[in-house]
Scaffold this motif. Structure first.
Motif, PDB file in Angstrom:
ATOM      1  N   MET A   1       0.846  -1.192   0.000  1.00 31.97           N
ATOM      2  CA  MET A   1       0.000   0.000   0.000  1.00 31.97           C
ATOM      3  C   MET A   1       0.882   1.242   0.000  1.00 31.97           C
ATOM      4  SD  MET A   1      -3.189  -0.397   2.559  1.00 31.97           S
ATOM      5  CE  MET A   1      -4.370  -1.738   2.366  1.00 31.97           C
ATOM      6  N   SER A   2       0.686   2.116  -0.952  1.00 34.82           N
ATOM      7  CA  SER A   2       1.446   3.357  -0.956  1.00 34.82           C
ATOM      8  C   SER A   2       0.683   4.418  -1.728  1.00 34.82           C
ATOM      9  CB  SER A   2       2.820   3.138  -1.596  1.00 34.82           C
ATOM     10  OG  SER A   2       2.684   2.927  -2.980  1.00 34.82           O
ATOM     11  N   LYS A   3       0.949   5.653  -1.330  1.00 35.06           N
ATOM     12  CA  LYS A   3       0.257   6.763  -1.985  1.00 35.06           C
ATOM     13  C   LYS A   3       0.554   6.792  -3.478  1.00 35.06           C
ATOM     14  CE  LYS A   3      -0.056   9.831   1.971  1.00 35.06           C
ATOM     15  NZ  LYS A   3       0.777  10.795   2.697  1.00 35.06           N
ATOM     16  N   SER A   4       1.841   6.495  -3.809  1.00 35.95           N
ATOM     17  CA  SER A   4       2.223   6.589  -5.222  1.00 35.95           C
ATOM     18  C   SER A   4       1.488   5.553  -6.070  1.00 35.95           C
ATOM     19  CB  SER A   4       3.734   6.432  -5.363  1.00 35.95           C
ATOM     20  OG  SER A   4       4.145   5.189  -4.824  1.00 35.95           O
ATOM     21  N   LYS A   5       1.197   4.385  -5.488  1.00 36.84           N
ATOM     22  CA  LYS A   5       0.474   3.374  -6.249  1.00 36.84           C
ATOM     23  C   LYS A   5      -1.037   3.611  -6.205  1.00 36.84           C
ATOM     24  CE  LYS A   5       3.740  -0.448  -6.027  1.00 36.84           C
ATOM     25  NZ  LYS A   5       4.497  -0.179  -4.783  1.00 36.84           N
ATOM     26  N   GLY A   6      -1.445   4.463  -5.307  1.00 40.22           N
ATOM     27  CA  GLY A   6      -2.877   4.782  -5.218  1.00 40.22           C
ATOM     28  C   GLY A   6      -3.721   3.623  -4.730  1.00 40.22           C
ATOM     29  N   ASN A   7      -3.114   2.695  -3.984  1.00 38.20           N
ATOM     30  CA  ASN A   7      -3.892   1.548  -3.509  1.00 38.20           C
ATOM     31  C   ASN A   7      -4.028   1.545  -1.991  1.00 38.20           C
ATOM     32  OD1 ASN A   7      -1.251   0.990  -2.925  1.00 38.20           O
ATOM     33  ND2 ASN A   7      -1.312  -1.139  -3.589  1.00 38.20           N
ATOM     34  N   THR A   8      -3.987   2.721  -1.395  1.00 40.48           N
ATOM     35  CA  THR A   8      -4.098   2.769   0.063  1.00 40.48           C
ATOM     36  C   THR A   8      -5.543   2.578   0.507  1.00 40.48           C
ATOM     37  OG1 THR A   8      -4.312   5.162  -0.044  1.00 40.48           O
ATOM     38  CG2 THR A   8      -2.122   4.302   0.433  1.00 40.48           C
ATOM     39  N   VAL A   9      -5.689   2.018   1.702  1.00 44.38           N
ATOM     40  CA  VAL A   9      -6.988   1.889   2.335  1.00 44.38           C
ATOM     41  C   VAL A   9      -6.879   2.624   3.668  1.00 44.38           C
ATOM     42  CG1 VAL A   9      -8.657   0.285   3.287  1.00 44.38           C
ATOM     43  CG2 VAL A   9      -7.371  -0.356   1.252  1.00 44.38           C
ATOM     44  N   ASP A  10      -7.783   3.529   3.929  1.00 45.86           N
ATOM     45  CA  ASP A  10      -7.718   4.318   5.149  1.00 45.86           C
ATOM     46  C   ASP A  10      -8.289   3.500   6.315  1.00 45.86           C
ATOM     47  OD1 ASP A  10      -7.655   6.175   7.124  1.00 45.86           O
ATOM     48  OD2 ASP A  10      -9.061   7.575   6.188  1.00 45.86           O
ATOM     49  N   PRO A  11      -7.463   3.187   7.304  1.00 47.13           N
ATOM     50  CA  PRO A  11      -7.959   2.368   8.416  1.00 47.13           C
ATOM     51  C   PRO A  11      -9.138   3.011   9.139  1.00 47.13           C
ATOM     52  CG  PRO A  11      -5.703   3.158   8.848  1.00 47.13           C
ATOM     53  CD  PRO A  11      -6.037   3.520   7.446  1.00 47.13           C
ATOM     54  N   GLN A  12      -9.145   4.348   9.165  1.00 44.21           N
ATOM     55  CA  GLN A  12     -10.189   5.036   9.919  1.00 44.21           C
ATOM     56  C   GLN A  12     -11.581   4.675   9.408  1.00 44.21           C
ATOM     57  OE1 GLN A  12      -9.171   6.773  12.646  1.00 44.21           O
ATOM     58  NE2 GLN A  12     -11.340   6.574  13.151  1.00 44.21           N
ATOM     59  N   ALA A  13     -11.699   4.529   8.088  1.00 43.01           N
ATOM     60  CA  ALA A  13     -13.000   4.203   7.512  1.00 43.01           C
ATOM     61  C   ALA A  13     -13.508   2.867   8.058  1.00 43.01           C
ATOM     62  CB  ALA A  13     -12.889   4.140   5.987  1.00 43.01           C
ATOM     63  N   TYR A  14     -12.579   1.937   8.261  1.00 42.15           N
ATOM     64  CA  TYR A  14     -12.970   0.615   8.763  1.00 42.15           C
ATOM     65  C   TYR A  14     -13.236   0.629  10.258  1.00 42.15           C
ATOM     66  CZ  TYR A  14     -12.219  -1.274   4.206  1.00 42.15           C
ATOM     67  OH  TYR A  14     -12.351  -1.536   2.876  1.00 42.15           O
ATOM     68  N   ILE A  15     -12.446   1.438  10.980  1.00 47.26           N
ATOM     69  CA  ILE A  15     -12.709   1.572  12.420  1.00 47.26           C
ATOM     70  C   ILE A  15     -14.104   2.164  12.606  1.00 47.26           C
ATOM     71  CG2 ILE A  15     -11.962   2.701  14.557  1.00 47.26           C
ATOM     72  CD1 ILE A  15      -9.092   2.723  13.324  1.00 47.26           C
ATOM     73  N   ASP A  16     -14.431   3.157  11.797  1.00 51.75           N
ATOM     74  CA  ASP A  16     -15.745   3.798  11.918  1.00 51.75           C
ATOM     75  C   ASP A  16     -16.880   2.834  11.557  1.00 51.75           C
ATOM     76  OD1 ASP A  16     -14.367   6.044  12.606  1.00 51.75           O
ATOM     77  OD2 ASP A  16     -14.581   7.047  10.667  1.00 51.75           O
ATOM     78  N   LYS A  17     -16.655   2.031  10.530  1.00 53.98           N
ATOM     79  CA  LYS A  17     -17.722   1.169  10.036  1.00 53.98           C
ATOM     80  C   LYS A  17     -17.930  -0.084  10.901  1.00 53.98           C
ATOM     81  CE  LYS A  17     -19.243  -1.150   5.793  1.00 53.98           C
ATOM     82  NZ  LYS A  17     -18.852  -1.496   4.414  1.00 53.98           N
TER      83      LYS A  17
END
Length: 802
Positions: free
Chosen positions: A561-577
């Motif tokens: 996962m890296s910003k340059s590859k654009g394949n990041t997943v934001d952990p916060q979204a999963y913590i919230d959900k």
RNA sequence: GCCCUAUUGGCGGAAUUGGUAGACGCGCGCGAUUCAAAAUCGCGUUCCUUCGGGAGUGCCUGUUCGACUCAGGCAUGGGGCACCA
């Protein structure tokens, strides 16, 4: 009975922990366990790698606490560094302000994950409360002779406009900017890490670290045993000293090669235009050719000759672009017959190739060690013997000496940046002195509101110290900040002393968890710091990190996962959900800690599903008694057998394997093993007893991984009867209950499974054999054939060899 | 080039000391529930099969009664180091 509502439960439980100061640690009689995860750079928000790293640390910390250890798990911020300056430029906010905001947000995220940190020991490397001690350590190192200043060729990163340590140059490019590194000469502060080279290498053997990390450090330190050998120049009193690991090949030496940066080469260039042109060409090639090993070998004769110390023959001296100035002596002896690189060079420039070593028991020359010939009195010796003998003879004639050479260089710590710890040095009349302890800290000057970073060299108010002294304007490499934070943590709230008795109590770190990317830089510097601090009697022990766990990367679609590859997943979204417990459970379940982890949304859903099932089973249920009933049915006994043996397995997986994925699998299996009728209202007293015991085991076992739901359910289920917090103790398994009445025998023919049969325990081998032969498929296979051998593994396998 | 590390179903992975390969989960299929869907529950799920079985842990050899596990050789992926004398 209610729905599983993670966000409500998690905030309730987190508030409870906070109100109780649950994770505040102080020294006591229990065995201590200092569990440390690599502190983050406050870049803005947590990424999945952080979440994984910190969950692993928290799981182990909580488990150790339940096992009765006195656990210390602190957290802090590696807060100096370049991104803050870049952000300051683009966002019009000061590096200090940007960093502070990021820390606040990320701290909130860490808490929302339910990580049990002792925040009373929080530290930030950008606080003068922290870096004043770093400046003091610098002074102590200086007083001990571990710090020096020299003008040196440095790796200059033209994008970040700073000097880089060798460790920070990767394939000729800056480790952060990726820019082509240039060679430049600047006055720099250095730390003599090489004084500890031998010990840094030797003590690796004792560390409980992954073998690959230890190997990387060994390679980096790069110890070679060899000799310095002097070659006199012809018609001169001057000499050139070479370093070689193969003095046994000396009779094959047919030229010397010196580095283009060698003083002799530079002197010659002043009078010889061709040599001067050659040196210029070497600089260009060095800058252009990132992969040095593939660069073409270039050379030019100096016109000078050297005298071979053992044969007295003349051999030519060349300048070769493949000779490094800062390894060995900057001069090598060329032995083309027995060195690949020398061979290439000699072939290209038609230099003499003389063979002097044969492969053992053959007439074939070889690159490896072998038997000497054409080497005067050393003929017939094996290389090993010849090396010792030749070094001894050279030594007695004062023409050389045996010695050990390291690849490791001293650590350049000067950086031309604003957002770092000022180097506490002042100058008068060109004379440098380290700032007195009473004058520390040398504070980093604050910037005007909304200002971008202003280099210290442009800050007149900062430069002019009292009494006409001028301040050093460089700051420390940020690796200085992170090299000793582990030692400071226990003393972080002490403003009178850098490392107090708390540090002595908690050190060394029992388990250090972080990414493999720090295998060399950070871990080597920290090991050096610890040894230096030990020699200053500021810490005990030789090593800072007893055990190291390097967690794998978090991948998405097979790539990191890296910003340059654009394949990041934001952990916060999963913590919230789904809540923190689900995210933690998923992360621990889907891969073992050291392996890479492939992020999968649907699998996260699966972890959530399990917690919902657990909630449904336990919520609303109350433990009324823990009195063991007088008799228990076979079904109940089976469940207890499963519960107790599962608990033992889980303990083993937590303790010796850090194998959390199998811990979770075992918990799920146990959960699935509960008979449906035990859960119903019609269940008998003994069935409820067995069920309750299983629930207690499951809640306790899953607590380190999913701490909120387990503690919440524990409160409703058991706390009034058992009268303690869920993390106060670990349950005990009873091995007597783990024994099953029967077993399943696997029947093999010639090692292949051909049948299975359930049998009672306590049968002798004859009875077992008869039972096995009674299976139809076995009988058919054996019929008419001779049984040559029978192998019986007690209550497991019987194998008929036909 | 040298060093490390990995390779097991459709997928993540399990098998801890050489002893039942595929635990647990995901996905998928079928069924129950529902007007319907979501959620939930049940059953099935390595491949081939003439339904008796047979084959199978990257490939090849070997050791063993028995090999994912050990030994030798090879291939591929990932990581580290690299004119280091």
């Amino acid at each position: 009975m209610s729905e599983y509502n993670p966000s409500e439960i998690e905030s309730t439980i987190q508030k409870l922990w906070n109100d109780e100061n649950r994770f505040k640690s102080t020294p006591d009689e229990r065995e201590k366990f200092y569990c440390l995860s690599m502190f983050p750079y406050p870049s803005g928000k947590l990424h999945m790698g952080h979440v994984r790293n910190y969950t692993i640390g928290d799981v182990i910390s909580r488990y150790k606490k339940m096992q009765g250890f006195n656990v210390f798990q602190p957290m802090g911020w590696d807060a100096f560094g370049l991104p803050a300056e870049n952000a300051a430029i683009s966002n019009k906010v000061s590096p200090a302000e940007w960093t502070k905001q990021n820390i606040e947000y990320m701290k909130g995220q860490l808490n929302s994950l339910g990580l049990g940190y002792d925040w009373s020991k929080e530290l930030r490397t950008c606080d003068s409360d922290y870096y004043k001690w770093e400046q003091l350590l610098f002074k102590k190192f200086y007083d001990k002779g571990l710090v020096y200043k020299k003008k040196s060729m440095v790796n200059w990163d033209p994008v970040d406009e700073t000097v880089l340590a060798n460790e920070q140059v990767i394939d000729g490019k800056g480790w952060r900017s990726g820019a082509q590194v240039e060679i430049k000469e600047i006055d720099q502060w250095f730390i003599k890490i090489t004084d500890y080279a031998d010990e840094l290498l030797e003590s690796l053997d004792e560390l409980d670290w992954p073998e690959n990390v230890k190997t990387m450090q060994r390679n980096w330190i790069g110890k070679s045993e060899g000799a310095h050998i002097d070659f006199k120049l012809e018609n001169s009193n001057e000499k050139l000293t070479i370093f070689s690991t193969r003095p046994d090949t000396i009779f094959g030496a047919s030229f010397l090669a010196i580095s283009p940066q060698h003083k002799l080469a530079i002197d010659l260039a002043k009078e010889n235009i061709e040599i001067s042109n050659f040196l210029e060409k070497c600089k260009e090639v060095k800058a252009a050719e990132a992969d040095m090993a593939k660069a073409e070998k270039l050379g030019i004769p100096t016109g000078l000759d050297a005298i071979h110390p053992l044969t007295g023959k003349k051999i030519p001296i060349w300048i070769g672009n493949f000779v490094l100035l800062d390894y060995g002596t900057g001069v090598v002896m060329g032995v083309p017959a027995h060195d690949q690189r020398d061979f290439e060079f000699a072939s290209k420039y038609n230099l003499v190739i003389t063979q002097v070593i044969n492969k053992e028991n053959t007439e074939l020359p070889c690159l490896e060690k072998g038997i000497l010939f054409d080497s005067n009195k050393y003929d017939g010796m094996h290389s090993e013997e010849a090396i010792t003998s030749i070094i001894k003879d050279l030594q007695s004639k004062e023409l050389g000496e045996g010695l050990v050479q390291f690849r490791l260089r001293d650590w350049g710590i000067s950086r031309q940046r604003y957002w770092g710890c000022p180097i506490p040095v002042v100058y008068k009349d060109g004379e440098a002195s380290v700032v007195e302890e009473s004058e520390l800290p040398v504070k980093l000057p604050e910037l005007p509101e909304g200002s971008g970073p202003i280099p210290l060299s442009q800050n007149e108010a900062f430069i002019n110290s009292k009494d006409g002294y001028k301040r050093e304007t460089d700051t420390f490499d940020t690796f200085m900040d992170s090299s000793w934070y582990y030692a400071r943590f226990p003393s972080a709230d002490n403003d009178k002393d850098v490392l107090d008795e708390n540090s002595r109590y908690w050190l060394p770190v029992d388990l250090y968890i972080g990414g493999i990317e720090h295998a060399i830089l950070h871990l080597l510097y920290s090991r050096f710091f610890h040894k230096a601090l030990r020699d200053l009697d500021m810490v005990d022990g030789d090593e800072p990190f007893k055990k190291l766990l390097t967690q794998g990367m978090v991948l998405k679609d097979g790539a990191k996962m890296s910003k340059s590859k654009g394949n990041t997943v934001d952990p916060q979204a999963y913590i919230d959900k789904y809540g923190a417990d689900t995210v933690r459970l998923y992360m621990m379940f889907t891969s073992p800690p050291e392996q890479s982890l492939e992020w999968s949304e649907s699998s996260v859903e699966g972890s959530f599903r399990f917690l919902k099932k657990l909630w449904k089973l336990v919520d609303g249920r109350k433990l009324e008694s823990i009195q063991e009933p007088s008799s228990i049915s076979d079904e109940g006994k089976n469940l207890r057998q499963k519960s107790h043996s599962t608990l033992q397995k889980i303990q083993n997986d937590y303790d010796s394997r850090y194998s959390f994925n199998t811990v979770i699998a075992a918990i799920m299996e146990l959960f699935n093993a509960i008979p449906d009728n035990f859960k119903e209202d019609s269940a008998t007293e003994e069935e409820v007893f067995c069920l309750n015991e299983t629930i207690i085991f499951i809640l306790k076992a899953i607590h380190p991984i999913a701490p909120h739901i387990s503690e919440y359910l524990w409160q409703g289920f058991a706390q009034n009867i058992l009268n303690e917090n869920i993390d106060s103790s670990w349950p005990k398994f009873d091995s007597k209950l783990m024994e099953a009445s029967g077993f399943q025998l696997v029947v093999q023919i010639n090692g292949k499974v051909r049948g299975k049969i359930s049998l009672d325990k306590g049968l002798d081998q004859k009875e077992i054999e008869e039972a096995a032969k009674s299976i139809e498929n076995i009988r058919n296979n054996i019929e008419g054939k001779e049984i040559r051998k029978v192998i019986y593994i007690k209550e497991k396998i019987i194998n008929f060899v036909l």
